[in-house]
Design a protein around this motif. Sequence first.
Motif, PDB file in Angstrom:
ATOM      1  N   SER A   1       1.253  -1.255   0.183  1.00 37.32           N
ATOM      2  CA  SER A   1      -0.055  -0.061   0.194  1.00 37.32           C
ATOM      3  C   SER A   1       0.409   1.471  -0.403  1.00 37.32           C
TER       4      SER A   1
ATOM      5  N   GLU B   1      -6.712  -2.431  -4.084  1.00 37.77           N
ATOM      6  CA  GLU B   1      -7.466  -4.778  -3.479  1.00 37.77           C
ATOM      7  C   GLU B   1      -8.833  -4.159  -3.548  1.00 37.77           C
TER       8      GLU B   1
ATOM      9  N   GLN C   1      -4.204  -7.473  -2.857  1.00 37.01           N
ATOM     10  CA  GLN C   1      -3.687  -6.692  -3.546  1.00 37.01           C
ATOM     11  C   GLN C   1      -2.551  -6.626  -4.104  1.00 37.01           C
TER      12      GLN C   1
END
Length: 532
Positions: A133, A140, A500
């Motif tokens: 992230s 995601e 992700q």
Amino acid sequence: MSRPSDHYDSREDARIVNPNLGVTGWLRWFWRQLTSMRTALLLLLLLAIAAVPGSLVPQRSSDPNGVSQYFADHKDTAPILDSFQMFDVYSSAWFSAIYILLFISLIGCVLPRTKHHFEALQAQPPTTPANLSRLPAFAEFTVTGTSAEAVLEAGRSALKADRYRVARYDRGDTISVSAERGYMRETGNLVFHFALVGVLIAVGFGGGFGFAGQRAFYEGQAFTNSLIAFDSFNPGRFFNSSTLTPYTITLDKFTATYEEKNTNAIGQPTDFTAEVTTQVKGEDPQKNTIKVNEPLRIAGTDVYLLGHGYAPTITVRDPEGNVVFTDSVNFLPQDKNLTSLGVVKVPDGLAEQLGLIGFFYPTVSEGHSGAYFSMYPDLIDPRLTLDVYTGDLGLDEGIPRSVYALDTADMTKLAGRKAPQKSLEFSVGETVELPNGLGTVTFDGVKRFVSLDIHRDPTQGWVLFFSLAALAGLLISLFIPRRRMWVSVTENSDGSVTAQCAGLARGDDPTLLGAVDALKDKMERTVGLSRD
């Protein structure tokens, strides 16, 4: 407060001693500086700057007559410029030094990068970062009713379809795929640099084994490709005269077309065409044309049309009427309307050696002061004037003399300005008597002459090949992005799967975020299940 016993306080006698590099260390430092990209760019800039004088002053390799004229017009500055090799810029020591240093710099820069690139091509994509992230492009999603392996396989298949190299990495409950592509960007960069080195090598060899020569000849005259036939000849350092292929070029006709309708551009040239007959030894004659932007290719040489002018045909007779000189003499143009200057030398056959300095006017007109000038470059009303000199022409001293100049230091002026008699004037076909009963001069007619540049570069094909390779490599390096992508999949305690997707580009890549979103959409469609 007391200080530790090993505390070292600064004192006036304290000195910082740098390690002694030694000869090897200094050589290593110099090599690193020379082979850095910054140095290569600096040398490339210096090479461009060093080439500027070659366009400001005439060069012996391409315009030897211009160099001679420059020496005549700038008697003080020309020797100074010549001492700095300004008339031989591209073969000068300082230009060659920059050229060679650039060559070494490029080689030293490219070879280590090639080794590193080859190793990178064989290496696996890097491991997946722990926190995706934090990367600049991130997406995601969470799905249910499927396994982590199925989601990861969806991501791997999507990346493989987009021509990524992929590698799987597992870390505890998290499984991931690392992908990388865009190595062609660095490949293109290396191709560009190797092609640039190839251009430098090809140009160097071409200049060393090639030659450039000039020759001016008039209609009906022929040029033979041999050393003695050139008016000026500039061989490369490794040139061998045995490489000259025997051939002839005969000028059949030269045609010049001028603007006649546009009143603001009357007399401006619109086209030049030299019609020639060429014959290579052992082959049949061929008809060809040479234009300003259309050179003739023959026997490995390129023949360029450099200039043109008029060649009045002049006949000199002694008092008994015997011909002592007759020839078409090339007169050099002096302005855009082809007012031309020429020299005739008659060393034998008369009571004294005779020198004539002539002006030719294709379309004669008379100014307010009575001086002639040409008002149009084509042959409409041609006129010839001659100044007459007698005395020593200097031809018996064994010193080469230009056919376009007359040394009047040891001569007496018989006709012309500030002379006992005015300049001799002729229309086509007229005969005028020389002063002092020396004989007569006849203006028989006018032919056109052309000035050709004959150039041989045996590496032209290689220069073209490397230039195209450099262009292709540059385009590849500009338009192919270098990019890394990751897919990390974790199975949650409630049975759902969180995926992700992240991306990282090397350099600016405005399409990176879109690529990550597209990867996410492909994975969702492949899984085909509901999303939270």
